[in-house]
Design a protein around this motif. Structure first.
Motif, PDB file in Angstrom:
ATOM      1  N   VAL A 156      -1.299  13.516   0.147  1.00 18.39           N
ATOM      2  CA  VAL A 156       0.639  12.741   0.322  1.00 18.39           C
ATOM      3  C   VAL A 156       1.231  13.259  -1.104  1.00 18.39           C
ATOM      4  CG1 VAL A 156       1.154   9.830  -0.694  1.00 18.39           C
ATOM      5  CG2 VAL A 156      -0.838  10.645   1.339  1.00 18.39           C
ATOM      6  N   ASP A 157       2.536  13.014  -0.898  1.00 22.41           N
ATOM      7  CA  ASP A 157       3.160  12.799  -2.119  1.00 22.41           C
ATOM      8  C   ASP A 157       3.505  11.777  -2.777  1.00 22.41           C
ATOM      9  OD1 ASP A 157       5.367  13.629  -4.300  1.00 22.41           O
ATOM     10  OD2 ASP A 157       6.528  13.919  -3.193  1.00 22.41           O
ATOM     11  N   ALA A 158       2.549  11.557  -4.597  1.00 24.31           N
ATOM     12  CA  ALA A 158       2.539  10.242  -5.205  1.00 24.31           C
ATOM     13  C   ALA A 158       4.112   9.796  -5.297  1.00 24.31           C
ATOM     14  CB  ALA A 158       1.469  10.755  -6.103  1.00 24.31           C
ATOM     15  N   GLY A 159       5.098  10.483  -5.050  1.00 27.50           N
ATOM     16  CA  GLY A 159       6.389  10.282  -6.101  1.00 27.50           C
ATOM     17  C   GLY A 159       7.049   9.848  -4.887  1.00 27.50           C
ATOM     18  N   ARG A 160       6.430   9.708  -3.297  1.00 27.62           N
ATOM     19  CA  ARG A 160       7.480   8.857  -2.160  1.00 27.62           C
ATOM     20  C   ARG A 160       6.157   8.050  -1.459  1.00 27.62           C
ATOM     21  NH1 ARG A 160       9.164  13.573   1.750  1.00 27.62           N
ATOM     22  NH2 ARG A 160       7.191  14.439   1.022  1.00 27.62           N
ATOM     23  N   MET A 161       6.404   7.220  -2.458  1.00 33.98           N
ATOM     24  CA  MET A 161       4.559   5.751  -1.850  1.00 33.98           C
ATOM     25  C   MET A 161       5.944   4.942  -1.511  1.00 33.98           C
ATOM     26  SD  MET A 161       1.598   7.329  -3.623  1.00 33.98           S
ATOM     27  CE  MET A 161       1.016   5.211  -3.652  1.00 33.98           C
ATOM     28  N   ALA A 162       5.384   4.269  -0.245  1.00 33.74           N
ATOM     29  CA  ALA A 162       6.016   2.976  -0.285  1.00 33.74           C
ATOM     30  C   ALA A 162       5.303   2.095   0.489  1.00 33.74           C
ATOM     31  CB  ALA A 162       7.122   3.002   1.164  1.00 33.74           C
ATOM     32  N   LEU A 163       6.041   0.722   1.046  1.00 38.39           N
ATOM     33  CA  LEU A 163       5.127  -0.545   0.792  1.00 38.39           C
ATOM     34  C   LEU A 163       5.669  -0.923   2.578  1.00 38.39           C
ATOM     35  CD1 LEU A 163       4.662  -2.742  -2.299  1.00 38.39           C
ATOM     36  CD2 LEU A 163       2.296  -0.937  -1.223  1.00 38.39           C
ATOM     37  N   TYR A 164       5.024  -1.148   3.637  1.00 44.58           N
ATOM     38  CA  TYR A 164       5.458  -1.645   4.818  1.00 44.58           C
ATOM     39  C   TYR A 164       4.487  -3.089   5.091  1.00 44.58           C
ATOM     40  CZ  TYR A 164       7.707  -1.282   9.759  1.00 44.58           C
ATOM     41  OH  TYR A 164       8.438  -1.213  10.497  1.00 44.58           O
ATOM     42  N   GLY A 165       5.368  -3.975   5.336  1.00 44.50           N
ATOM     43  CA  GLY A 165       4.057  -5.507   6.099  1.00 44.50           C
ATOM     44  C   GLY A 165       5.502  -6.105   6.471  1.00 44.50           C
ATOM     45  N   GLY A 166       5.005  -6.602   7.771  1.00 44.93           N
ATOM     46  CA  GLY A 166       5.661  -7.368   8.269  1.00 44.93           C
ATOM     47  C   GLY A 166       5.009  -9.351   8.806  1.00 44.93           C
ATOM     48  N   SER A 167       5.973 -10.217   8.579  1.00 48.15           N
ATOM     49  CA  SER A 167       5.903 -11.523   8.446  1.00 48.15           C
ATOM     50  C   SER A 167       4.505 -11.578   6.801  1.00 48.15           C
ATOM     51  CB  SER A 167       4.724 -12.127   9.801  1.00 48.15           C
ATOM     52  OG  SER A 167       4.257 -13.075   9.829  1.00 48.15           O
ATOM     53  N   ALA A 168       3.479 -12.109   7.352  1.00 47.42           N
ATOM     54  CA  ALA A 168       2.158 -12.635   6.372  1.00 47.42           C
ATOM     55  C   ALA A 168       1.941 -10.552   5.358  1.00 47.42           C
ATOM     56  CB  ALA A 168       1.733 -12.771   6.805  1.00 47.42           C
ATOM     57  N   GLY A 169       2.521  -9.881   6.809  1.00 55.58           N
ATOM     58  CA  GLY A 169       1.864  -8.571   5.854  1.00 55.58           C
ATOM     59  C   GLY A 169       3.124  -8.151   4.718  1.00 55.58           C
ATOM     60  N   GLY A 170       4.619  -8.653   5.639  1.00 54.60           N
ATOM     61  CA  GLY A 170       5.635  -8.776   4.483  1.00 54.60           C
ATOM     62  C   GLY A 170       5.360  -9.577   3.266  1.00 54.60           C
ATOM     63  N   GLY A 171       4.892 -10.926   3.073  1.00 56.12           N
ATOM     64  CA  GLY A 171       4.601 -11.606   2.124  1.00 56.12           C
ATOM     65  C   GLY A 171       3.727 -11.023   0.994  1.00 56.12           C
ATOM     66  N   LEU A 172       2.435 -10.217   1.820  1.00 52.22           N
ATOM     67  CA  LEU A 172       1.984  -9.155   1.275  1.00 52.22           C
ATOM     68  C   LEU A 172       2.211  -8.382  -0.049  1.00 52.22           C
ATOM     69  CD1 LEU A 172      -1.362  -9.739   2.964  1.00 52.22           C
ATOM     70  CD2 LEU A 172      -0.767 -10.883   0.906  1.00 52.22           C
ATOM     71  N   ALA A 173       3.106  -7.620   1.071  1.00 53.31           N
ATOM     72  CA  ALA A 173       3.774  -6.258   0.295  1.00 53.31           C
ATOM     73  C   ALA A 173       4.692  -6.101  -0.708  1.00 53.31           C
ATOM     74  CB  ALA A 173       4.947  -5.229   1.961  1.00 53.31           C
ATOM     75  N   ALA A 174       5.456  -7.909  -1.012  1.00 56.64           N
ATOM     76  CA  ALA A 174       6.223  -8.047  -1.486  1.00 56.64           C
ATOM     77  C   ALA A 174       5.197  -8.774  -2.906  1.00 56.64           C
ATOM     78  CB  ALA A 174       7.401  -9.692  -1.158  1.00 56.64           C
ATOM     79  N   ALA A 175       4.206  -8.851  -2.480  1.00 53.54           N
ATOM     80  CA  ALA A 175       3.618  -9.051  -3.517  1.00 53.54           C
ATOM     81  C   ALA A 175       3.062  -7.919  -4.262  1.00 53.54           C
ATOM     82  CB  ALA A 175       2.175 -10.682  -3.104  1.00 53.54           C
ATOM     83  N   VAL A 176       2.823  -7.370  -3.429  1.00 59.56           N
ATOM     84  CA  VAL A 176       1.368  -5.161  -3.749  1.00 59.56           C
ATOM     85  C   VAL A 176       2.735  -5.214  -5.090  1.00 59.56           C
ATOM     86  CG1 VAL A 176       1.027  -3.606  -3.195  1.00 59.56           C
ATOM     87  CG2 VAL A 176      -0.264  -6.059  -1.699  1.00 59.56           C
ATOM     88  N   ALA A 177       4.081  -5.394  -4.398  1.00 60.35           N
ATOM     89  CA  ALA A 177       5.197  -4.605  -4.676  1.00 60.35           C
ATOM     90  C   ALA A 177       5.047  -5.109  -6.708  1.00 60.35           C
ATOM     91  CB  ALA A 177       6.493  -4.690  -4.125  1.00 60.35           C
ATOM     92  N   LEU A 178       4.786  -7.046  -7.186  1.00 61.20           N
ATOM     93  CA  LEU A 178       4.885  -7.243  -8.111  1.00 61.20           C
ATOM     94  C   LEU A 178       3.943  -6.539  -8.501  1.00 61.20           C
ATOM     95  CD1 LEU A 178       6.225 -11.054  -6.513  1.00 61.20           C
ATOM     96  CD2 LEU A 178       7.623  -9.583  -7.508  1.00 61.20           C
ATOM     97  N   LEU A 179       2.758  -6.713  -8.181  1.00 64.57           N
ATOM     98  CA  LEU A 179       1.837  -6.372  -8.550  1.00 64.57           C
ATOM     99  C   LEU A 179       1.488  -5.131  -9.078  1.00 64.57           C
ATOM    100  CD1 LEU A 179      -1.700  -7.849  -6.730  1.00 64.57           C
ATOM    101  CD2 LEU A 179      -0.977  -8.820  -8.630  1.00 64.57           C
ATOM    102  N   ALA A 180       2.252  -3.716  -8.299  1.00 64.80           N
ATOM    103  CA  ALA A 180       2.196  -3.203  -8.872  1.00 64.80           C
ATOM    104  C   ALA A 180       3.010  -2.935 -10.352  1.00 64.80           C
ATOM    105  CB  ALA A 180       2.987  -2.058  -7.702  1.00 64.80           C
ATOM    106  N   ARG A 181       4.126  -3.272  -9.941  1.00 63.15           N
ATOM    107  CA  ARG A 181       4.835  -3.554 -11.424  1.00 63.15           C
ATOM    108  C   ARG A 181       4.149  -4.331 -13.123  1.00 63.15           C
ATOM    109  NH1 ARG A 181       9.671  -8.198 -11.397  1.00 63.15           N
ATOM    110  NH2 ARG A 181       8.113  -8.853 -11.996  1.00 63.15           N
ATOM    111  N   ASP A 182       3.976  -5.358 -12.291  1.00 59.88           N
ATOM    112  CA  ASP A 182       3.412  -5.852 -13.949  1.00 59.88           C
ATOM    113  C   ASP A 182       1.910  -5.399 -14.119  1.00 59.88           C
ATOM    114  OD1 ASP A 182       4.992  -7.788 -13.623  1.00 59.88           O
ATOM    115  OD2 ASP A 182       3.829  -9.092 -12.433  1.00 59.88           O
ATOM    116  N   ARG A 183       0.821  -4.770 -12.911  1.00 57.28           N
ATOM    117  CA  ARG A 183       0.040  -3.920 -13.837  1.00 57.28           C
ATOM    118  C   ARG A 183       0.388  -2.621 -14.247  1.00 57.28           C
ATOM    119  NH1 ARG A 183      -4.360  -6.335  -9.440  1.00 57.28           N
ATOM    120  NH2 ARG A 183      -4.405  -8.723  -9.905  1.00 57.28           N
ATOM    121  N   GLY A 184       1.388  -1.555 -13.326  1.00 60.47           N
ATOM    122  CA  GLY A 184       1.440  -0.671 -14.993  1.00 60.47           C
ATOM    123  C   GLY A 184       1.847   0.538 -13.067  1.00 60.47           C
TER     124      GLY A 184
END
Length: 328
Positions: A156-184
């Motif tokens: 995996v190219d660490a510079g090209r990583m994404a999150l994908y989640g639909g419905s509850a998975g989308g809510g969790l993906a959005a939350a994981v994006a927040l965690l990744a931002r806030d934890r650096g």
């Protein structure tokens, strides 16, 4: 409201109700909901031709601190192991926080791997109510950390990583994006959020409008949030890592793609979240589909609407993860 649903999707909804009854899964207790959800997805997968263009393996990876390991399924285009670095996608299944698994979303991951040419890690996070917040989101974040730490070994190219989640998975993906931002860490290139489950307060017009459609309506949404949060649901004490609509600051998040049906309970909270991301300087692509309902593309996968929805999603992911880098 039924007459407003896209005609092909409406037929898919009727077929779903033939298995569940007119109120969908909500009339069953959560263990039976899980059984039915698994059964329906197994039947849908069995109806598809075998796919030897994608290979996959099941692994366990380190979980959050003081928690069990997390099961994941790692997919890649067949024959690409050791052949160079590919984009990486952490895939988070839906199911209203109370149902779903890597198995239920297996058929959705396969075309994603092929179309984008990506390594996809699908995470089997713990479910509520047995495992309330923060267990599900922390499991997903732990899987993302593992994926980032093992990027080279995974190809995996660490510079090209994404999150994908639909419905509850989308809510969790959005939350994981927040965690990744806030934890650096890790740095993310994109977040794909089909009709994400973002707001536990259930106060938008669409959350009151979609009450008797028989596919993730108000009663189901209240059940899902109650299972995840318990008594704090709807109060000021709910964390944005549980309900991302609660986040006061959306700046610094990766570019996002959101889509939602006109007749989806999540319509208004999704549109609002997209607007707030834009206002925070985050590039966003937003689609609202007339006649669309929650998971309509899964109920009627051969419909014109489903084809259009899936084509736009895959194109957006491909652009985000495979387009040449802009000159600096």
């Amino acid at each position: 409201m039924t007459h407003r649903i896209d005609p092909e999707v409406r037929e898919g909804l009727r077929a779903f109700h033939a298995l569940t009854g007119p109120r969908g899964l909500i009339d069953f207790d959560i263990p039976r909901q899980r059984e039915l959800y698994e059964e329906m997805n197994r039947a849908a997968l069995a109806a598809q031709p075998p796919n030897d263009r994608v290979e996959y393996e099941d692994l366990t990876v380190p979980g959050p601190a003081d928690a069990p390991d997390v099961a994941v399924r790692v997919y890649r285009p067949a024959g690409t192991k050791g052949a160079g670095l590919l984009p990486g996608i952490l895939y988070i299944h839906g199911g209203g926080m109370v149902t779903g698994s890597v198995e239920t979303d297996h058929r959705q991951v396969l075309p994603l791997v092929e179309a984008v040419g990506a390594v996809v890690v699908s995470v089997d996070y713990r479910l509520a109510p047995e495992h309330p917040h923060p267990a599900p989101v922390e499991d997903c974040y732990a899987a993302l950390l593992w994926m980032s730490g093992q990027a080279a070994a995974l190809g995996v190219d660490a510079g090209r990583m994404a999150l994908y989640g639909g419905s509850a998975g989308g809510g969790l993906a959005a939350a994981v994006a927040l965690l990744a931002r806030d934890r650096g860490t890790p740095r993310l290139a994109f977040q794909m959020l089909p009709y994400p489950m973002l707001d536990d307060r259930n106060i938008t017009p669409s959350s009151h409008e979609i009450t008797d459609i028989g596919i993730w309506d108000r009663a189901a949404n209240l059940q899902g949030w109650q299972a995840l949060l318990g008594d704090p649901m709807g109060t000021d004490g709910v964390s944005p890592y549980a309900a991302p609509a609660r986040a006061a600051d959306l700046s610094g998040l990766p570019p996002a793609y959101l889509d939602v049906g006109e007749l989806d309970l999540f319509r208004d909270e999704n549109i609002d979240y997209a607007h707030r991301l834009m206002q925070a300087g985050v590039p966003v692509e937003l689609h609202v589909y007339p006649g669309g309902i929650h998971a309509g593309e899964l109920l009627a996968p051969d419909s014109e609407l489903a084809i259009r929805i899936n084509e736009y999603r895959l194109r957006a992911l491909d652009r985000a993860l495979n387009a040449p880098a802009a000159p600096r």
